[in-house]
Motif scaffolding. Structure first.
Motif, PDB file in Angstrom:
ATOM      1  N   GLY A   1      -0.668   9.643   0.190  1.00 55.48           N
ATOM      2  CA  GLY A   1      -1.662   9.184  -0.769  1.00 55.48           C
ATOM      3  C   GLY A   1      -1.137   8.174  -1.764  1.00 55.48           C
ATOM      4  O   GLY A   1      -1.835   7.791  -2.685  1.00 55.48           O
ATOM      5  N   ASN A   2       0.105   7.739  -1.595  1.00 54.72           N
ATOM      6  CA  ASN A   2       0.707   6.792  -2.532  1.00 54.72           C
ATOM      7  C   ASN A   2       0.656   5.379  -1.957  1.00 54.72           C
ATOM      8  O   ASN A   2       1.652   4.837  -1.530  1.00 54.72           O
ATOM      9  CB  ASN A   2       2.150   7.204  -2.828  1.00 54.72           C
ATOM     10  CG  ASN A   2       2.768   6.366  -3.924  1.00 54.72           C
ATOM     11  OD1 ASN A   2       2.058   5.779  -4.725  1.00 54.72           O
ATOM     12  ND2 ASN A   2       4.073   6.315  -3.960  1.00 54.72           N
ATOM     13  N   THR A   3      -0.535   4.798  -1.926  1.00 53.48           N
ATOM     14  CA  THR A   3      -0.709   3.436  -1.441  1.00 53.48           C
ATOM     15  C   THR A   3      -0.535   2.464  -2.593  1.00 53.48           C
ATOM     16  O   THR A   3      -1.106   2.653  -3.662  1.00 53.48           O
ATOM     17  CB  THR A   3      -2.115   3.256  -0.832  1.00 53.48           C
ATOM     18  OG1 THR A   3      -2.282   4.213   0.213  1.00 53.48           O
ATOM     19  CG2 THR A   3      -2.298   1.859  -0.288  1.00 53.48           C
ATOM     20  N   VAL A   4       0.253   1.431  -2.365  1.00 52.54           N
ATOM     21  CA  VAL A   4       0.501   0.425  -3.393  1.00 52.54           C
ATOM     22  C   VAL A   4      -0.064  -0.914  -2.922  1.00 52.54           C
ATOM     23  O   VAL A   4       0.416  -1.468  -1.940  1.00 52.54           O
ATOM     24  CB  VAL A   4       2.013   0.288  -3.686  1.00 52.54           C
ATOM     25  CG1 VAL A   4       2.259  -0.795  -4.723  1.00 52.54           C
ATOM     26  CG2 VAL A   4       2.591   1.617  -4.146  1.00 52.54           C
ATOM     27  N   PRO A   5      -1.090  -1.447  -3.599  1.00 56.10           N
ATOM     28  CA  PRO A   5      -1.577  -2.777  -3.256  1.00 56.10           C
ATOM     29  C   PRO A   5      -0.553  -3.831  -3.665  1.00 56.10           C
ATOM     30  O   PRO A   5      -0.018  -3.784  -4.772  1.00 56.10           O
ATOM     31  CB  PRO A   5      -2.856  -2.930  -4.084  1.00 56.10           C
ATOM     32  CG  PRO A   5      -3.213  -1.552  -4.538  1.00 56.10           C
ATOM     33  CD  PRO A   5      -1.920  -0.795  -4.610  1.00 56.10           C
ATOM     34  N   VAL A   6      -0.275  -4.757  -2.755  1.00 56.06           N
ATOM     35  CA  VAL A   6       0.690  -5.827  -2.994  1.00 56.06           C
ATOM     36  C   VAL A   6      -0.068  -7.147  -2.947  1.00 56.06           C
ATOM     37  O   VAL A   6      -0.599  -7.526  -1.904  1.00 56.06           O
ATOM     38  CB  VAL A   6       1.813  -5.807  -1.934  1.00 56.06           C
ATOM     39  CG1 VAL A   6       2.840  -6.892  -2.238  1.00 56.06           C
ATOM     40  CG2 VAL A   6       2.474  -4.432  -1.867  1.00 56.06           C
ATOM     41  N   PHE A   7      -0.124  -7.846  -4.085  1.00 59.59           N
ATOM     42  CA  PHE A   7      -0.898  -9.072  -4.207  1.00 59.59           C
ATOM     43  C   PHE A   7       0.002 -10.285  -4.027  1.00 59.59           C
ATOM     44  O   PHE A   7       1.014 -10.422  -4.706  1.00 59.59           O
ATOM     45  CB  PHE A   7      -1.586  -9.136  -5.576  1.00 59.59           C
ATOM     46  CG  PHE A   7      -2.532  -7.995  -5.810  1.00 59.59           C
ATOM     47  CD1 PHE A   7      -3.807  -8.022  -5.269  1.00 59.59           C
ATOM     48  CD2 PHE A   7      -2.144  -6.892  -6.544  1.00 59.59           C
ATOM     49  CE1 PHE A   7      -4.687  -6.968  -5.474  1.00 59.59           C
ATOM     50  CE2 PHE A   7      -3.009  -5.827  -6.755  1.00 59.59           C
ATOM     51  CZ  PHE A   7      -4.288  -5.873  -6.213  1.00 59.59           C
TER      52      PHE A   7
END
Length: 123
Positions: free
Chosen positions: A66-72
């Motif tokens: 559940g630890n999703t990190v959006p990378v922009f």
């Protein structure tokens, strides 16, 4: 006007136990396509079925579900980071660079959610 100018890409980074097996699962179950395995960095990337959105698989011995990190994606990570820091945005350590590949910097929203900036250095 936003503080940082983002490009039209986003990577959703997930922690996984075994990147190669996870990549096969995402390919078989969701039709994603493997872009690259970067074994020395413990990283793999998959092209999703959505233009501009990739799935990054970061290998960890004990991943946090559940630890999703959006990378922009950004064109200039130093400028983007500087603009956010000038707006009192908190960063987690220094910008990390894998020469010829990518520079990344982790920062936090007001609720403590981790987000990342990434500059593609392979172009």
């Amino acid at each position: 006007m936003p503080v940082v100018s983002l490009d039209n890409t986003i990577t959703l980074a997930l922690s996984v136990r075994e990147r190669h097996a996870s990549a096969e699962w995402y390919e078989k179950m969701l039709g994603f396509r493997l872009l690259v395995h970067i074994d020395e960095a413990g990283w793999s990337e998959m092209q999703t079925n959505t233009q501009g959105v990739t799935l990054g698989l970061g290998e960890q011995s004990e991943p946090t579900p559940g630890n999703t990190v959006p990378v922009f994606g950004v064109a200039d990570i130093a400028a983007a980071r500087g603009a956010l820091e000038n707006a009192d945005v908190k960063f987690d350590g220094e910008t990390e660079t894998i020469e010829g590949m990518v520079s990344v910097a982790t920062f936090y929203d007001p609720d403590g959610n981790a987000l990342m900036l990434a500059q593609d250095l392979s172009k």
